[in-house]
Motif scaffolding. Structure first.
Motif, PDB file in Angstrom:
ATOM      1  N   GLN B   6     -37.889  33.954  65.160  1.00 48.05           N
ATOM      2  CA  GLN B   6     -37.860  33.239  63.888  1.00 48.05           C
ATOM      3  C   GLN B   6     -36.862  33.894  62.939  1.00 48.05           C
ATOM      4  O   GLN B   6     -36.690  35.115  62.948  1.00 48.05           O
ATOM      5  N   THR B  20     -35.705  27.152  54.413  1.00 44.49           N
ATOM      6  CA  THR B  20     -35.831  26.619  55.765  1.00 44.49           C
ATOM      7  C   THR B  20     -35.979  27.763  56.751  1.00 44.49           C
ATOM      8  O   THR B  20     -35.173  28.694  56.770  1.00 44.49           O
ATOM      9  N   GLN B  22     -36.247  28.925  60.706  1.00 47.36           N
ATOM     10  CA  GLN B  22     -35.810  28.483  62.025  1.00 47.36           C
ATOM     11  C   GLN B  22     -36.661  29.129  63.110  1.00 47.36           C
ATOM     12  O   GLN B  22     -37.059  30.293  62.999  1.00 47.36           O
ATOM     13  N   THR B  77     -37.331  23.593  62.946  1.00 50.53           N
ATOM     14  CA  THR B  77     -37.255  24.185  61.614  1.00 50.53           C
ATOM     15  C   THR B  77     -38.391  23.663  60.759  1.00 50.53           C
ATOM     16  O   THR B  77     -38.836  22.523  60.925  1.00 50.53           O
ATOM     17  N   THR B  79     -39.214  23.525  56.586  1.00 50.63           N
ATOM     18  CA  THR B  79     -38.737  23.763  55.234  1.00 50.63           C
ATOM     19  C   THR B  79     -39.933  23.793  54.288  1.00 50.63           C
ATOM     20  O   THR B  79     -40.802  22.915  54.355  1.00 50.63           O
ATOM     21  N   CYS B  93     -44.295  30.202  63.842  1.00 49.77           N
ATOM     22  CA  CYS B  93     -43.928  29.156  64.784  1.00 49.77           C
ATOM     23  C   CYS B  93     -44.640  29.445  66.107  1.00 49.77           C
ATOM     24  O   CYS B  93     -44.856  30.612  66.470  1.00 49.77           O
TER      25      CYS B  93
END
Lengths: 112, 114
Positions: B6, B20, B22, B77, B79, B93
């Motif tokens: 991440q 944002t 990732q 992604t 946000t 994530c």
């Protein structure tokens, strides 16, 4: 909505002691997973249990799945400081689209 | 197993701005998830990110606040929009693979909103 309650919420013990963490559900688990999360990291899968009454061992960790598949326990023998972390049980509904439901968590601190 | 990274690992942001996050997986996965976690507490699922379709959001989370992209089978992604101090949290994530719903997690993004 299925609720997974873990107990105890917090546990602080001395190195060498034994401990047990419990995970209880309001309904039957399809399968159950145990995770450990260390500070600054994501949860890491320890084990998956699927069959009622199942017992799995991972070195000093013993995982048990209740006969009725509504509860599970994690027993740690001779705890070490490296066992410190957040322990989470999670129920994974069968099938690729079902999301994991996490328990409330048990924060364990093992003092040297 | 899957290895998940991440970016950023942490950030301090001002109120009203957006960030944002990732998420990259080292192999193709069917499902990716975004969670929020307060330190020392359990994980709360924000949404499920499916490749080629809109994300599915959990109760209490809306697309306008947490837009998600999933352009391919290895990347997503999240946000966090129009941030407030209440958005300060760890965002994780996750990706699923394996026969028994085994799920893997990234290291998290620690967000502080001032």
């Amino acid at each position: 909505t299925q609720l997974l309650e873990q107990s105890p919420q917090f546990l602080s013990i001395q190195e060498g002691e034994n401990l047990t963490v419990y995970c209880n559900s309001s309904s039957v688990f399809s399968s159950l997973q145990w995770y450990r999360q260390e500070p600054g990291e994501g949860p890491v899968l320890l084990v998956t249990v699927v069959t009622g009454g199942e017992v799995k061992k991972l070195k000093r960790l013993t995982f048990q799945f209740g006969d009725a598949r509504k509860d599970s326990s994690l027993h740690i023998t001779a705890a070490q400081p490296g066992d410190t972390g957040l322990y989470l049980c999670a129920e994974g509904g069968g099938g690729a689209t079902n999301k994991l439901i996490f328990g409330t968590g048990t924060l364990l601190a093992v003092q040297p | 197993s899957a290895v998940i990274s991440q970016k950023p690992s942490r950030d301090i942001c001002q109120r009203g701005t957006s960030l944002t996050i990732q998420c990259q997986v080292d192999s193709q996965v069917t499902m990716m998830f975004w969670y929020r976690q307060q330190p020392g507490q359990s994980l709360t699922l924000i949404a499920t990110a499916n490749q080629g379709s809109e994300a599915t959001y959990e109760s209490g989370f809306v697309i306008d606040k947490f837009p998600i992209s999933r352009p391919n089978l290895t990347f997503s992604t999240l946000t966090v929009s129009n941030m407030s101090p209440e958005d300060s949290s760890i965002y994780l994530c996750s990706a699923r693979g394996g026969a028994w719903n085994e799920q893997y997690f990234g290291p998290g993004t620690r967000l502080t909103v001032t």
